[in-house]
Design a protein around this motif. Sequence first.
Motif, PDB file in Angstrom:
ATOM      1  N   GLU A 132      -2.404   5.006  -2.702  1.00 43.97           N
ATOM      2  CA  GLU A 132      -3.235   4.049  -2.061  1.00 43.97           C
ATOM      3  C   GLU A 132      -3.226   4.654  -0.674  1.00 43.97           C
ATOM      4  N   SER A 133      -4.501   5.258  -0.177  1.00 45.39           N
ATOM      5  CA  SER A 133      -4.317   5.763   0.937  1.00 45.39           C
ATOM      6  C   SER A 133      -4.957   4.867   2.183  1.00 45.39           C
ATOM      7  N   HIS A 134      -4.611   4.754   3.283  1.00 51.78           N
ATOM      8  CA  HIS A 134      -5.029   3.731   3.920  1.00 51.78           C
ATOM      9  C   HIS A 134      -5.133   4.560   5.690  1.00 51.78           C
ATOM     10  N   ASN A 135      -5.573   6.080   5.502  1.00 54.66           N
ATOM     11  CA  ASN A 135      -5.944   6.587   6.596  1.00 54.66           C
ATOM     12  C   ASN A 135      -7.264   7.381   6.509  1.00 54.66           C
ATOM     13  N   HIS A 157      -8.693  -1.608   3.478  1.00 58.63           N
ATOM     14  CA  HIS A 157      -7.636  -1.979   2.716  1.00 58.63           C
ATOM     15  C   HIS A 157      -7.011  -0.866   1.724  1.00 58.63           C
ATOM     16  N   GLY A 158      -7.454   0.253   1.930  1.00 54.62           N
ATOM     17  CA  GLY A 158      -6.825   1.385   1.263  1.00 54.62           C
ATOM     18  C   GLY A 158      -7.707   1.682   0.164  1.00 54.62           C
ATOM     19  N   SER A 196       4.997   3.806  -4.909  1.00 52.18           N
ATOM     20  CA  SER A 196       5.260   4.215  -3.437  1.00 52.18           C
ATOM     21  C   SER A 196       6.746   4.291  -3.059  1.00 52.18           C
ATOM     22  N   ARG A 198       7.422   9.334  -1.471  1.00 50.29           N
ATOM     23  CA  ARG A 198       6.278   9.953  -0.925  1.00 50.29           C
ATOM     24  C   ARG A 198       6.423  11.315  -0.400  1.00 50.29           C
ATOM     25  N   ASP A 241       1.079   8.273   5.481  1.00 47.93           N
ATOM     26  CA  ASP A 241       1.655   6.913   5.444  1.00 47.93           C
ATOM     27  C   ASP A 241       2.662   6.477   6.071  1.00 47.93           C
ATOM     28  N   GLU A 286       2.816   2.847   7.012  1.00 48.51           N
ATOM     29  CA  GLU A 286       3.265   1.928   5.852  1.00 48.51           C
ATOM     30  C   GLU A 286       4.644   1.674   5.706  1.00 48.51           C
ATOM     31  N   SER A 287       5.533   2.610   6.220  1.00 40.44           N
ATOM     32  CA  SER A 287       6.936   2.300   6.008  1.00 40.44           C
ATOM     33  C   SER A 287       7.879   2.075   7.332  1.00 40.44           C
ATOM     34  N   CYS A 288       6.868   1.357   8.214  1.00 36.24           N
ATOM     35  CA  CYS A 288       7.267   0.979   9.429  1.00 36.24           C
ATOM     36  C   CYS A 288       8.521  -0.052   9.098  1.00 36.24           C
TER      37      CYS A 288
END
Length: 295
Positions: free
Chosen positions: A41-44, A50-51, A124, A127, A133, A136-138
């Motif tokens: 899933e890509s969010h950028n 929503h990806g 996920s 990676r 991404d 998303e790993s924050c």
Amino acid sequence: MDALIVGAGPGGLMTAIYLGRFKRKVAIIDANASRAALIPESHNLPAFTHGISGVELLARMREQVAALGIHLVEGRVDTLSKETGGFVASVRGTNIRATKVVLATGIVDRHPPMKDWVSAVAQSLLRYCPICDAFESCGKRIGVVGPLDHAIGKARFLRGFTEEVVLIPINDIQEGKGSLVAKTHEAEVQITAALARLETRDGQIVARLVDGSSAEFDVIYAAMGSEVRSELSLALGADHTAEGFLTVDQKQQSTISGLYGVGDVVSDLHQISVAFGHAAVAACHIHNELPLNYS
């Protein structure tokens, strides 16, 4: 044929969409090996709040290509040669001639030692692109696997997204690496013993180390490098960088007239948006270089 595109990832498909809308005769060679297909899933990417998965993105682009009447040929280009007025590509024993050729062949990632890395990517847990991404790993516990000199840059980048970043070298840290070790300490990145293998367990990814110990992570980033799929352009004698990337000018044209490159085959910034930009530039230049196609 006006243009032959080798590779049906985001860069190749976008080039085809542009050229198809310019009413050019185009064909795409698809080896079904797009790296983008592995993206869970890509969010950028803009407009996909929503990806979107890599598979879904490629499917939508293929649908757009088909609507333009562009021919997609399944297979691999065995040979590519220059001839008067253009190029000839051999695909499964059939010769395809085109005035221009666009290489969108991409790269192949080197994978860490892990039996089912494909499943780990789909979950996920494993990676490859923190630029894509890391957001998303924050706040997660992150491991970075690779040779120390290659992995340190990725580990330092990820340190901006979480307090827990651990560098897991794939071999013992040798003498003469003191400056690199200092950089990890400066960024408050821990270093473990060398990696033996990776495993998944209960929704986490586990690093088994050569000293018999292990460490659990929410996600691991591979920093193993990659192989550039530049065999066709190398065989033609086009210029390449020391890392194997095809050298292109501001119009995405190589040192061989009529041969273009887009996406990961020409850039170490492995981003779909970058490939899209390359595609637009290359397609516009190709269209302007070809004779006018009056209706």
